[in-house]
Design an enzyme around this catalytic site. Structure first.
Site, PDB file in Angstrom:
ATOM      1  N   ASP A 125       0.848  -1.190   0.000  1.00 26.06           N
ATOM      2  CA  ASP A 125       0.000   0.000   0.000  1.00 26.06           C
ATOM      3  C   ASP A 125       0.887   1.244   0.000  1.00 26.06           C
ATOM      4  O   ASP A 125       1.674   1.441   0.930  1.00 26.06           O
ATOM      5  CB  ASP A 125      -0.897  -0.007   1.250  1.00 26.06           C
TER       6      ASP A 125
ATOM      7  N   TYR B   7       2.904   9.749  -0.159  1.00 28.16           N
ATOM      8  CA  TYR B   7       3.943   9.145   0.706  1.00 28.16           C
ATOM      9  C   TYR B   7       5.331   9.392   0.120  1.00 28.16           C
ATOM     10  O   TYR B   7       6.333   9.044   0.742  1.00 28.16           O
ATOM     11  CB  TYR B   7       3.719   7.629   0.873  1.00 28.16           C
TER      12      TYR B   7
ATOM     13  N   LYS C 245      -2.732   5.935  -4.385  1.00 34.85           N
ATOM     14  CA  LYS C 245      -3.853   6.853  -4.086  1.00 34.85           C
ATOM     15  C   LYS C 245      -3.627   8.218  -4.720  1.00 34.85           C
ATOM     16  O   LYS C 245      -2.504   8.708  -4.789  1.00 34.85           O
ATOM     17  CB  LYS C 245      -3.985   7.022  -2.565  1.00 34.85           C
TER      18      LYS C 245
ATOM     19  N   HIS D 212      -7.797   9.503  -2.169  1.00 31.65           N
ATOM     20  CA  HIS D 212      -7.119   9.431  -0.868  1.00 31.65           C
ATOM     21  C   HIS D 212      -7.860  10.186   0.237  1.00 31.65           C
ATOM     22  O   HIS D 212      -8.081   9.668   1.323  1.00 31.65           O
ATOM     23  CB  HIS D 212      -5.694   9.984  -1.030  1.00 31.65           C
TER      24      HIS D 212
END
Ligand SMILES: NC(=O)C1=CN([C@@H]2O[C@H](COP(=O)(O)OP(=O)(O)OC[C@H]3O[C@@H](n4cnc5c(N)ncnc54)[C@H](OP(=O)(O)O)[C@@H]3O)[C@@H](O)[C@H]2O)C=CC1
Ligand SMILES: O=C(O)C(=O)[C@@H](O)[C@H](O)C(=O)CO
Length: 287
Positions: free
Chosen positions: A46, A51, A76, A109
């Site tokens: 994931d 990120y 996302k 997201h």
């Protein structure tokens, strides 16, 4: 070991346990952690544009020697890229950063702004084969009712905060009615020590010869929740996956359900959340 899977409402089978990568830096740490996770047997990673580690996730997957169709990748769409055109461009950028031809699951997201426009772009990217499954994240019952009735297709998942302290009772009833799977973020409460030391959890850990994290993850798995614990430590990466050699009894599951406090650390309905998130994560800072 083959990880068990859960069937989504579009027919795809998602590995029931995966590996989370939030807050793992892109200085080689993500590459090593994902490499360790794949070596341990995880087949589900994931990540997210926000990120800032899609490139290292993709490189670890591509270098693993594991056939692409045996690894499930979730990414996302960040809220700076909502609306049809921006979302379409962002999907292509994610594919490029990952170095992959398709993404198994792609999520809205954070659900603020032109969510319906972003969703249409995701539906079209799915039709084009760039995305296999599409879903949402951080949709509370209120946000779900605001947006999902405007969608032409039902999301496959809603990825929300979930752990024994926050069991999302109201949302789970809505998702169940639409055959949408709940994915847990913070399945270990982000390492919350109070949770790890709950007497019921430590007693079950002793009974089954497991650690607290394994009891929590097995509980969530038996509840039908998709989990992806994060760790940068090889021993924890391995132990978090080693949860399928024991079964909690129905009575033990019922005891763990009583830990629910009905609220989590993050409230997507709170005023100012969108602005807080935009301030925290700028995915276009280097454009
Ligand atoms: N959609 C969304 O908005 C969100 C999605 N996510 C996703 O969900 C994933 C999981 O959530 P995350 O926030 O990382 O939190 P987790 O609940 O997975 O907890 C991670 C923390 O727990 C520690 N930890 C890991 N394993 C154990 C263990 N067995 N015992 C004790 N402590 C442990 C880790 O430390 P260490 O690394 O030092 O081992 C880390 O500090 C994320 O990585 C991300 O992929 C997360 C947040 C929001
Ligand atoms: O980790 C994620 O995926 C996030 O979206 C985070 O921003 C998370 O929701 C958060 O930090 C909330 O405070």
């Amino acid at each position: 070991m083959t990880t068990p899977t859960i069937q989504l409402n579009d027919g795809h089978q998602i590995p029931a346990i995966g590996f989370g990568t939030f807050q793992i830096p892109d200085d080689g740490t993500t590459y090593q952690a994902v490499k360790d996770a794949l070596a341990a047997g995880y087949r589900h990673i994931d990540t997210a544009v926000a990120y800032f580690n899609e490139d290292e996730v993709g490189r670890a997957v591509r270098n693993s020697g594991i056939p692409r169709d045996q690894i499930w990748i979730t990414s996302k769409l960040w809220l700076q890229d909502f609306g049809y055109e921006a979302a379409s461009r962002a999907i292509d950028k994610s594919l490029q950063q990952l170095g992959l031809d398709y993404i198994d699951l792609y999520l809205i997201h954070q659900p603020y702004g032109d969510v319906p426009g972003a969703w249409r772009a995701m539906e079209d990217a799915k039709k084009a084969g760039k995305l296999k499954s599409i879903g949402v994240s951080n949709m509370t019952p209120k946000i779900w009712n605001q947006f999902v009735p405007q969608f032409t297709t039902m999301p496959s998942v809603d990825q929300v905060e979930f752990n024994p302290y926050f069991q999302q009772t109201e949302l789970r009833a809505i998702l169940k009615a639409h055959d949408v799977k709940l994915e847990a973020w913070a399945p270990l409460g982000q390492g919350n020590q109070d949770l790890m030391h709950e007497p019921v959890i430590t007693q079950l850990a002793e009974k089954y010869g497991k650690n607290a994290g394994q009891i929590i993850l097995r509980f969530e798995n038996q509840e039908g929740i998709v989990v992806f614990p994060k760790s940068v430590h090889e021993a924890r990466i391995k132990s978090n996956l080693d949860i399928f050699d024991f079964d909690l009894t129905a009575d033990e599951v019922a005891q763990l359900r009583t830990l629910d406090k009905g609220q989590g650390q993050h409230d997507p309905d709170a005023p100012g959340v969108k602005e807080m998130l935009l301030g925290a994560f700028d995915v276009h800072a280097n454009d």
